[in-house]
Scaffold this active site. Structure first.
Site, mmCIF file in Angstrom:
data_model
loop_
_atom_site.group_PDB
_atom_site.id
_atom_site.type_symbol
_atom_site.label_atom_id
_atom_site.label_comp_id
_atom_site.label_asym_id
_atom_site.label_seq_id
_atom_site.Cartn_x
_atom_site.Cartn_y
_atom_site.Cartn_z
ATOM 1 N N GLY A 31 29.074 14.517 -27.345
ATOM 2 C CA GLY A 31 29.160 15.681 -26.906
ATOM 3 C C GLY A 31 30.325 16.024 -26.184
ATOM 4 O O GLY A 31 30.428 15.505 -25.139
ATOM 5 N N LYS A 34 12.597 14.887 -10.507
ATOM 6 C CA LYS A 34 13.500 15.705 -11.519
ATOM 7 C C LYS A 34 12.125 16.837 -12.098
ATOM 8 O O LYS A 34 10.923 15.806 -12.078
ATOM 9 C CB LYS A 34 13.421 14.828 -12.677
ATOM 10 C CG LYS A 34 14.415 15.455 -13.684
ATOM 11 C CD LYS A 34 16.071 14.543 -13.670
ATOM 12 C CE LYS A 34 16.748 15.786 -14.352
ATOM 13 N NZ LYS A 34 18.290 15.486 -14.352
HETATM 14 P P1 NAD Z 1 25.554 20.262 -22.093
HETATM 15 O O1 NAD Z 1 23.614 20.961 -22.274
HETATM 16 O O2 NAD Z 1 26.412 21.304 -21.576
HETATM 17 O O3 NAD Z 1 26.066 20.007 -23.152
HETATM 18 C C1 NAD Z 1 26.081 18.727 -24.211
HETATM 19 C C2 NAD Z 1 25.919 18.517 -25.963
HETATM 20 O O4 NAD Z 1 25.668 17.398 -26.005
HETATM 21 C C3 NAD Z 1 26.045 19.790 -25.673
HETATM 22 O O5 NAD Z 1 27.858 20.463 -26.302
HETATM 23 C C4 NAD Z 1 25.336 19.872 -27.155
HETATM 24 O O6 NAD Z 1 25.850 19.993 -28.830
HETATM 25 C C5 NAD Z 1 25.844 17.826 -27.660
HETATM 26 N N1 NAD Z 1 24.605 17.307 -28.347
HETATM 27 C C6 NAD Z 1 23.496 16.842 -28.365
HETATM 28 N N2 NAD Z 1 23.062 16.200 -29.111
HETATM 29 C C7 NAD Z 1 23.722 15.477 -29.815
HETATM 30 C C8 NAD Z 1 23.864 14.549 -30.561
HETATM 31 N N3 NAD Z 1 23.210 13.994 -30.951
HETATM 32 N N4 NAD Z 1 25.774 14.225 -30.944
HETATM 33 C C9 NAD Z 1 26.273 15.100 -30.558
HETATM 34 N N5 NAD Z 1 26.127 16.022 -29.004
HETATM 35 C C10 NAD Z 1 24.822 15.796 -28.541
HETATM 36 O O7 NAD Z 1 24.700 19.413 -20.678
HETATM 37 P P2 NAD Z 1 25.790 18.434 -19.828
HETATM 38 O O8 NAD Z 1 25.631 18.914 -18.788
HETATM 39 O O9 NAD Z 1 27.301 18.340 -20.284
HETATM 40 O O10 NAD Z 1 24.803 16.950 -19.920
HETATM 41 C C11 NAD Z 1 24.691 16.305 -20.715
HETATM 42 C C12 NAD Z 1 24.644 15.121 -20.440
HETATM 43 O O11 NAD Z 1 25.009 14.444 -18.895
HETATM 44 C C13 NAD Z 1 22.720 15.086 -20.298
HETATM 45 O O12 NAD Z 1 22.777 13.755 -20.672
HETATM 46 C C14 NAD Z 1 22.206 14.871 -18.055
HETATM 47 O O13 NAD Z 1 21.435 13.913 -18.729
HETATM 48 C C15 NAD Z 1 23.433 14.205 -18.662
HETATM 49 N N6 NAD Z 1 24.611 14.797 -16.314
HETATM 50 C C16 NAD Z 1 24.594 15.688 -17.030
HETATM 51 C C17 NAD Z 1 24.931 16.256 -14.951
HETATM 52 C C18 NAD Z 1 25.781 17.777 -15.069
HETATM 53 O O14 NAD Z 1 26.287 17.731 -14.277
HETATM 54 N N7 NAD Z 1 25.929 18.642 -16.321
HETATM 55 C C19 NAD Z 1 24.988 15.263 -14.428
HETATM 56 C C20 NAD Z 1 24.889 13.578 -15.046
HETATM 57 C C21 NAD Z 1 24.212 13.516 -16.582
#
Ligand code: NAD
Length: 355
Positions: A183, A81
């Site tokens: 989120g 990572k």
């Molecule tokens: P993203 O940035 O598109 O979305 C995250 C969302 O969470 C944003 O809209 C943000 O405003 C919101 N957020 C942040 N803090 C918050 C809180 N305290 N309360 C409510 N909302 C909040 O990111 P993503 O790609 O959707 O990823 C989300 C999670 O999933 C992360 O932990 C990431 O590591 C994990 N993840 C993502 C992927 C992927 O393919 N994108 C894969 C595996 C895991």
């Protein structure tokens, strides 16, 4: 300064690199946890941390999570990572991304990167100008695998939520099942849409209030304020924002029999999986349920290495195996009394030669 290998989250990581490029202003950490099964694969996070030690902690924990995730997804990839430390204004420049690409390239393929929080497909295209060890690049055509991993992650979580609902509540459909989503980003937004299609009852929350409210309007759900979403009385709490939300206080607030969502490292500490189990809450280990994105990214990378087009149906087939893996974990947890997160960890450790 404390040595790395005495950090609480250090877990015999093979390689931890601190990067500082004065010219572009890039400050980053690349952590390779294990390359036992193949190159360390895992996305790049772009985030503003209050303290640099928080970024180190994130890189160590997230890279170990990737080792476990890739192993449990049956991929020939290890775990790595990268974390880029953003300033308060989250300034991201082409020079920074180019410098980051050079650092990834210098690792000679031991680390393969892709998108994570704060990094877009366009950012990955910029990084790919400096290195081939990149995946999650845009694809053309509906039947080509690859591109933004978010929708594939969402698909896996949707399947996982359905499996949890069946396991815990004995329901074969999510129609009418109340899911509270924390989120509404790339992943949470996708999960919301898939669940809405099946008639689930949704409560949506995001620190971007306008976004959450717009989704709630579009999908016919309710909006909950960020500080309220964890205590919403529902059947599934689905965390899809940031990690470490399941601490003593967070777990005590939950009013749901199931926790199943995509955020990485949801448990603040190891014992928190047991605390969920003690409350009778079924927990879907995060790195098992959220493997859809890495399945797509890894398949895209491996096909590119072999010079072959990647079949999206193969990706979908592998994502559809996530519920089976979860069921295996929950059954072992039920028969041994070991919490589901610990069962998954043991399985993953065995697969990466550390059992
Ligand atoms: P993203 O940035 O598109 O979305 C995250 C969302 O969470 C944003 O809209 C943000 O405003 C919101 N957020 C942040 N803090 C918050 C809180 N305290 N309360 C409510 N909302 C909040 O990111 P993503 O790609 O959707 O990823 C989300 C999670 O999933 C992360 O932990 C990431 O590591 C994990 N993840 C993502 C992927 C992927 O393919 N994108 C894969 C595996 C895991």
């Amino acid at each position: 300064m404390t040595a790395f290998w005495t950090e609480a989250d250090f877990d015999d990581h093979e390689h931890v690199q601190l990067v500082r490029d004065r010219k572009s202003g890039l400050t980053a950490i690349i952590a390779l946890h294990s390359t036992h099964l193949g190159p360390g694969a895992g996305g790049t996070r772009f985030w503003h941390y209050a303290e640099p030690k928080d970024a180190i902690r994130d890189a160590l924990r997230l890279s170990r999570g990737m080792s476990y995730k890739n192993a449990m997804a049956g991929l020939p990839m290890g775990g790595g990572k990268a974390v880029i430390l953003a300033d308060k204004n989250r300034t991201k420049t082409p020079e920074m991304l180019a410098a980051f690409g050079d650092v990834v390239n210098a690792l000679g393929g031991r680390y393969v990167t892709a998108e994570d929080v704060g990094i877009s497909e366009a950012d990955m295209v910029a990084v790919s100008k400096r290195t081939d060890y990149v995946s999650g690049l845009p694809v053309t055509g509906d039947d080509a695998a690859g591109g933004d991993p978010g929708p594939f992650t969402a698909m896996g979580i949707y399947h996982g939520i359905k499996a949890a609902v069946q396991h815990k509540l004995g329901k074969t459909s999510v129609e009418g099942v109340h899911v509270a989503i924390q989120g509404i980003g790339s992943v949470g937004g996708g999960v919301a849409r898939l669940l809405a299609r099946d008639g689930a009852k949704l409560t949506l929350s995001d620190i971007n209030e306008d976004r959450a409210k717009a989704f709630a309007r579009e999908l016919g759900g309710e909006y909950a304020a960020p500080e309220a979403v964890m205590s919403v009385s529902c059947e599934v709490f689905s965390p899809n924002a940031l990690g470490a939300i399941l601490d003593d206080e967070g777990i005590a607030r939950l009013d749901a029999p199931i926790v199943a969502g995509g955020a990485n490292n949801q448990l603040a500490r190891q014992g928190h999986g047991q605390k969920l189990a003690d409350r009778g809450i079924l927990y879907a280990p995060d790195y098992v349920i959220n493997a859809g994105g890495i399945i797509s990214v890894a398949m895209e990378y491996l096909c590119k290495q072999h010079g072959e087009p990647c079949d999206i149906n193969e990706v979908r087939k592998r994502i559809a195996q996530i519920p089976g893996r979860l069921e295996e974990i929950w059954q072992e947890s039920a028969s041994t009394g070991v919490s589901s997160d610990a069962v998954a960890d043991r399985m993953a450790q065995k697969l990466i030669g550390r059992g």
